[in-house]
Write an enzyme that holds these catalytic residues in place. Structure first.
Site, PDB file in Angstrom:
ATOM      1  N   ASP A  23     -22.379  84.298 -26.555  1.00  0.00           N
ATOM      2  CA  ASP A  23     -22.303  83.806 -25.187  1.00  0.00           C
ATOM      3  C   ASP A  23     -22.181  84.984 -24.229  1.00  0.00           C
ATOM      4  O   ASP A  23     -21.156  85.665 -24.190  1.00  0.00           O
ATOM      5  CB  ASP A  23     -21.098  82.868 -25.043  1.00  0.00           C
ATOM      6  CG  ASP A  23     -21.037  82.192 -23.691  1.00  0.00           C
ATOM      7  OD1 ASP A  23     -21.888  82.481 -22.828  1.00  0.00           O
ATOM      8  OD2 ASP A  23     -20.138  81.347 -23.495  1.00  0.00           O
TER       9      ASP A  23
ATOM     10  N   HIS B  75     -22.083  84.598 -21.062  1.00  0.00           N
ATOM     11  CA  HIS B  75     -21.217  84.109 -19.977  1.00  0.00           C
ATOM     12  C   HIS B  75     -21.741  84.473 -18.601  1.00  0.00           C
ATOM     13  O   HIS B  75     -20.983  84.506 -17.627  1.00  0.00           O
ATOM     14  CB  HIS B  75     -19.793  84.638 -20.165  1.00  0.00           C
ATOM     15  CG  HIS B  75     -18.736  83.581 -20.047  1.00  0.00           C
ATOM     16  ND1 HIS B  75     -17.784  83.585 -19.043  1.00  0.00           N
ATOM     17  CD2 HIS B  75     -18.476  82.488 -20.796  1.00  0.00           C
ATOM     18  CE1 HIS B  75     -16.985  82.548 -19.190  1.00  0.00           C
ATOM     19  NE2 HIS B  75     -17.385  81.856 -20.247  1.00  0.00           N
TER      20      HIS B  75
ATOM     21  N   GLU C  57     -26.611  82.661 -25.316  1.00  0.00           N
ATOM     22  CA  GLU C  57     -26.239  81.761 -24.220  1.00  0.00           C
ATOM     23  C   GLU C  57     -25.965  82.524 -22.928  1.00  0.00           C
ATOM     24  O   GLU C  57     -25.285  83.557 -22.947  1.00  0.00           O
ATOM     25  CB  GLU C  57     -24.999  80.973 -24.635  1.00  0.00           C
ATOM     26  CG  GLU C  57     -24.478  80.010 -23.585  1.00  0.00           C
ATOM     27  CD  GLU C  57     -23.289  79.202 -24.082  1.00  0.00           C
ATOM     28  OE1 GLU C  57     -22.474  78.802 -23.241  1.00  0.00           O
ATOM     29  OE2 GLU C  57     -23.166  78.990 -25.305  1.00  0.00           O
TER      30      GLU C  57
ATOM     31  N   GLU D   6     -24.319  74.792 -18.920  1.00  0.00           N
ATOM     32  CA  GLU D   6     -22.963  74.291 -18.719  1.00  0.00           C
ATOM     33  C   GLU D   6     -22.570  74.259 -17.244  1.00  0.00           C
ATOM     34  O   GLU D   6     -21.717  73.481 -16.845  1.00  0.00           O
ATOM     35  CB  GLU D   6     -21.954  75.143 -19.493  1.00  0.00           C
ATOM     36  CG  GLU D   6     -21.788  76.546 -18.958  1.00  0.00           C
ATOM     37  CD  GLU D   6     -20.822  77.364 -19.788  1.00  0.00           C
ATOM     38  OE1 GLU D   6     -19.687  77.589 -19.321  1.00  0.00           O
ATOM     39  OE2 GLU D   6     -21.195  77.777 -20.911  1.00  0.00           O
TER      40      GLU D   6
ATOM     41  N   HIS E 104     -22.375  71.324 -24.098  1.00  0.00           N
ATOM     42  CA  HIS E 104     -21.230  72.196 -23.874  1.00  0.00           C
ATOM     43  C   HIS E 104     -19.960  71.376 -24.047  1.00  0.00           C
ATOM     44  O   HIS E 104     -19.911  70.228 -23.634  1.00  0.00           O
ATOM     45  CB  HIS E 104     -21.327  72.745 -22.443  1.00  0.00           C
ATOM     46  CG  HIS E 104     -20.244  73.684 -22.045  1.00  0.00           C
ATOM     47  ND1 HIS E 104     -19.244  73.332 -21.153  1.00  0.00           N
ATOM     48  CD2 HIS E 104     -20.021  74.979 -22.370  1.00  0.00           C
ATOM     49  CE1 HIS E 104     -18.453  74.363 -20.962  1.00  0.00           C
ATOM     50  NE2 HIS E 104     -18.889  75.379 -21.683  1.00  0.00           N
TER      51      HIS E 104
END
Length: 386
Positions: free
Chosen positions: A196, A198, A222, A248, A298
């Site tokens: 991820d 982020h 991700e 998400e 998510h």
């Protein structure tokens, strides 16, 4: 049957010993005049007071209405207050909408997934997140990954909570390479391993990190960049031999269209507690299917959201894998029958509605906490994305 009142219940959920964010679970209880109560979740890290206020403002629109008119009431909440968008409103609407599905399922005596076409699979594949508790040390990551394997998990996502310099940060690249290799060694060569980003990186940095991740055969990468930067998302996807995932932070089906139509993602990750609820989640899954993309909802919130998400997972033909937060404390017991992962899968839900009930004693024992959202700064004190 009419909606008689809407209640929000806040449960303080800290993550002790972790750099990951504490949060307050926000559960939504929609009560009816016939004694049925539906359960939803509207958890949004660091914004629980804003979400609760939004729910309170919308209550006048739905109290007194028939709770079985889910699409109608969702349209009312979304469109009748002029301001449509944003994740705070999307989360508030979702909390109520999810509770309505629970009421309808309980009224019919059926699981929600049976109300929308029935399951297309017998069990739900899951991956664990949060198992690393934010560690960046390769030895700790290896040990914690092995513990997650022992707990029954077979797929794993991790992230490195480190600020970085723009473009190509050599130290960060070394950290990612070392950490990813340690986790891969711990979980074995075949286990799905996800990273991820982020949304922390610019496109050049994200591509450089992706090159490292290619070496450890990452299942998906991700949010390599901020998902709203469509050109950067597409550039990263085109540059790498990796599957790109995002979603998400997106609150409606319309927000997914540019990512899908421009080939920027192959896996979409709607959060049913943020994207206006279960109905919108089904529409997003169908939209993704039309583009040949997969859905991996998510879900690093409470077990309530995990259980709710399994109903979408059950019916979506293009379901890939479900996120589940790694919990090994009282948070597992916030629902009366805790979820149990066996060999990388959760069982298909079978009870009416969502098939779960809150444990009132556990909830009452954990009042709201003051959330300290993690903040990242570079060495020169400039702001980095969390």
């Amino acid at each position: 049957m009419k909606i008689s009142s809407i209640e929000t219940r806040v449960v303080g959920a800290q993550t002790p010993g972790s750099v990951l964010s504490d949060r307050n679970y926000v559960f939504v209880l929609v009560h009816t005049d016939e004694g049925l109560t539906g359960l939803g979740e509207a958890t949004l890290e660091g914004h629980d007071r804003s979400v609760r206020a939004a729910i309170e403002e919308m209550a006048d629109l739905v109290v007194g209405e028939d709770p079985t008119r889910i699409e109608y009431l969702t349209q009312v909440m979304t469109r009748q207050m002029f301001w449509r968008g944003g994740v705070i409103k999307g989360t508030a609407v979702a909390g109520v909408e999810l509770a309505l599905w629970d009421i309808v399922g309980k009224s019919a005596g059926l699981p929600v997934h049976q109300l929308v076409g029935g399951a297309v699979r017998d069990r739900i594949r899951v991956y664990t997140n949060g198992w690393s508790v934010g560690s960046t040390d390769p030895v700790e990551l290896r040990d914690r990954a092995q513990a997650a394997v022992a707990a029954g998990h077979r797929a794993f996502k991790f992230s490195l909570v480190l600020p970085s310099w723009p473009l190509r940060d050599a130290e960060l690249l070394r950290s990612v390479a070392t950490a990813a290799a340690a986790v891969r060694e711990a979980v074995g060569p075949e286990a799905p391993l996800m990273f991820d980003g982020h949304g922390r990186y610019d496109a050049d940095q994200a591509i450089a990190i992706g090159r490292v991740l290619e070496d450890v055969r990452v299942y998906f990468y991700e949010e390599p960049v901020q998902p709203g930067r469509l050109g950067d998302m597409a550039r990263v996807a085109q540059a790498l031999d990796l599957t790109i995932a995002a979603g998400e932070r997106l609150a409606s089906k319309e927000e997914f269209v540019p990512l899908l139509s421009n080939g920027a993602v192959s896996v979409v990750q709607p959060d049913l507690a943020h994207c206006h609820g279960f109905g919108e989640g089904m529409k997003i899954a169908q939209l993704a299917d039309a583009f040949g993309a997969w859905i991996a909802p998510h879900g690093p919130m409470s077990p309530v959201l995990t259980a709710i998400s399994t109903h979408l997972d059950a019916v979506a033909p293009n379901f890939l894998i479900q996120e589940r937060l790694h919990l090994d404390d009282w948070r597992e017991n916030v629902i009366r029958t805790p979820l149990k992962v066996e060999d990388g899968f959760l069982p298909l839900p079978t009870g009416p509605g969502w098939g779960i009930e809150l444990d009132d004693d556990i909830c009452s024992a954990h009042p709201r906490v003051s959330v300290q959202v993690p903040r990242l700064f570079r060495a020169d004190s400039s702001v980095a994305d969390w």
